[in-house]
Design a protein around this motif. Sequence first.
Motif, short mmCIF file in Angstrom:
data_model
loop_
_atom_site.label_atom_id
_atom_site.label_comp_id
_atom_site.label_asym_id
_atom_site.label_seq_id
_atom_site.Cartn_x
_atom_site.Cartn_y
_atom_site.Cartn_z
N SER A 225 0.95 -1.18 -0.06
CA SER A 225 -0.05 0.01 0.10
C SER A 225 0.78 1.19 0.01
O SER A 225 1.91 1.28 0.80
N PRO B 39 -1.78 7.60 1.18
CA PRO B 39 -1.33 8.77 1.75
C PRO B 39 -1.45 8.52 3.23
O PRO B 39 -2.27 7.73 3.64
N TRP C 23 -13.97 17.70 -10.48
CA TRP C 23 -13.06 16.66 -10.02
C TRP C 23 -13.96 15.75 -9.09
O TRP C 23 -14.32 14.60 -9.22
N GLU D 282 -15.20 12.14 -10.24
CA GLU D 282 -14.84 11.10 -9.43
C GLU D 282 -16.06 10.20 -8.74
O GLU D 282 -15.98 8.97 -8.77
N ARG E 145 -15.95 6.47 -9.72
CA ARG E 145 -15.70 5.68 -8.44
C ARG E 145 -16.81 5.33 -7.53
O ARG E 145 -16.57 4.51 -6.57
N LEU F 195 -9.53 14.15 -0.80
CA LEU F 195 -8.20 14.34 -1.64
C LEU F 195 -8.51 14.78 -3.07
O LEU F 195 -7.68 15.54 -3.90
N TYR G 55 -7.73 14.67 -13.80
CA TYR G 55 -8.60 13.56 -13.25
C TYR G 55 -7.99 12.46 -14.17
O TYR G 55 -7.46 11.35 -13.61
N ILE H 137 -4.40 11.51 -14.06
CA ILE H 137 -3.87 10.84 -12.96
C ILE H 137 -4.26 9.54 -12.48
O ILE H 137 -3.80 8.50 -12.21
N SER H 138 -5.77 9.29 -12.95
CA SER H 138 -6.35 8.15 -12.49
C SER H 138 -6.52 7.11 -13.32
O SER H 138 -6.71 6.03 -13.14
N VAL I 72 -9.79 4.41 -2.20
CA VAL I 72 -9.61 5.06 -3.24
C VAL I 72 -8.85 6.19 -3.27
O VAL I 72 -9.61 7.43 -2.51
N TYR I 73 -7.58 6.59 -3.48
CA TYR I 73 -6.91 7.81 -3.56
C TYR I 73 -6.54 8.16 -5.04
O TYR I 73 -5.82 7.60 -5.53
N ARG I 74 -7.10 9.34 -5.31
CA ARG I 74 -6.72 9.64 -6.88
C ARG I 74 -7.08 8.57 -7.66
O ARG I 74 -6.19 8.34 -8.60
N GLY I 75 -8.13 7.87 -7.52
CA GLY I 75 -8.50 7.03 -8.65
C GLY I 75 -7.59 5.64 -8.39
O GLY I 75 -7.78 4.63 -8.97
N VAL I 76 -6.86 5.46 -7.37
CA VAL I 76 -5.96 4.21 -7.22
C VAL I 76 -6.42 3.53 -6.11
O VAL I 76 -6.55 4.20 -4.88
N GLU I 77 -6.89 2.30 -6.20
CA GLU I 77 -7.52 1.72 -5.25
C GLU I 77 -6.70 0.59 -4.26
O GLU I 77 -5.60 0.35 -4.69
N TYR I 78 -6.95 0.83 -2.82
CA TYR I 78 -5.93 -0.01 -1.93
C TYR I 78 -6.97 -0.73 -1.11
O TYR I 78 -7.83 -0.23 -0.78
N ILE J 94 -7.23 -2.74 2.28
CA ILE J 94 -6.50 -2.58 3.55
C ILE J 94 -7.30 -4.18 4.19
O ILE J 94 -8.29 -4.15 4.54
#
Lengths: 409, 112
Positions: free
Chosen positions: A192, A195, A245, A249, A253, A259, A296, A299-300, B45-51, B53
């Motif tokens: 992982s 952030p 954004w 998003e 998603r 963020l 977006y 980056i995504s 999801v952070y800036r479209g990147v999935e984690y 946990i």
Amino acid sequence: MDTGDTAFILVSSAMVLLMTPGLALFYGGMVRKKNVLGTFMHSWIAIGLISLQWILIGFTLAFGTDHHGLIGGLDWLGLNGVGMDPNTDYAATIPAIVFMGFQMMFAVITPALISGAVAERMRFPAFILFMLLWATFVYDPVAHWVWGVGGFLRNLGALDFAGGNVVHISSGYSALVAALVLGKRKGLGKESMAPHHLPMTVLGAGLLWFGWFGFNAGSALGANGLAGMVFVNTNTAAAAAAIAWAFVERIHRGKTTMLGVASGAISGLVAITPACGFVTPLSSIVIGLVGGLVCYIAISVMKAKFGYDDALDAFGCHGIGGTWGALATGIFATKTINSAGADGLIYGNMSQLGIQATSVLITVVFAVVATFVILKVIGLFTRLRVNEEQEANGLDLSLHGETAYSEFI
Amino acid sequence: MKKIEAIIRPGKLDNVKDALGAHGVNGLTVTQVIGCGKQKGNTQVYRGVEYTIHLIPKVKIEVVVIDSDVDKVIEVITQVARTGEIGDGKIFVSSVDNVYTIRTGASGELAL
């Protein structure tokens, strides 16, 4: 000489300076907690290094007497002759030393922006060399081309009010090259990389937004109506991009993230930077909305597709947002806002968009090639990247001998 | 003497602590822990990147009691910390050889 203008630019300079510690927070919150101080350091050491570089040689390379449209001469080396009288070539109503100080803050933050792409894995000595060489051989020439009297992009008619080319495109594409040269962070895609402290990032984004008023409105170089127009355009584009954004998003998603809203605002600020002194507030809405959307996607979607590790999206935000902003200037610019500018595509002038595209292309090619060469040259003398053990332990401890958060007590 | 270690939902900590206090158990140790079991992790999801946990935050309560209080403590914790959903946690019971109070030097059950 005008005391009101002088006061305004002094305050604007301080606001632009604050953007770099703001950037440290913005980036620092997005890394893992073992790398937060190393990430802060990239911005803070840039303040130290580039403040000195700018006074000694940077300012004269960018704004000194022109040589062939490519670079300023050495007449103001060490600020020799840059004093309390105005320089009418650049800002007739404020002391030359104030203009120099205002420009210094731009020179400071631009290389610091690149650090987002190399976060969590670059060696500190290599980073310091990179900052100094990049500022001297990329930022200073590009600033001269676009803003220096006699600079060839300025003579070409390229419009860049507050630094779309000079700041965002130059740093954004250089960031992509640096990310590719350094390679991916170890464990990317397996571990992982989430952030570690988003409130820190959001605070940083807020400071950047605040400082951006100094960055953009201050670029009017006077406390006047144009500065007011720029101020409103800046806020409008940031707002529109944050909303864009948030919306895209949610569609893509399912949820709107904090963020995302903060990233959107920054994308809008990047996009409006070259355009802010030439467009209407209504055009700023469009520039912001599209800016949020394209960043977006970059980056995504695009980053994952191509697989480069632009860790904190320096390219996705500044490269892509800056490119859109430069092109948007060629679309939406109008002489009714700024008679010193030009009309854009929607005001019937087809040629401005071409000029903008040319200036983008030239800046991109130069930044990409120069950054690649600089990194390869540094690589001859010292390693660019930390070793595996240092990377695993985190830059804070292995490079700086300190940690941000004590694990015990 | 037995040590009772209960891994519970973080949101249940205050309720369990109060309930134990109401039953005369005032000494306990609390730790923030992460772990996994039947409960699956969550996706962020952070800036479209999935984690994903996998390790979920929980709270661990440790309390040492005399043998005759064990059933009561387990009943209290079970009652208060239970939601009926997967992820309510686990309770472990083990024997404790001896206990000392650092200030007085008392030992054994007197030290509890």
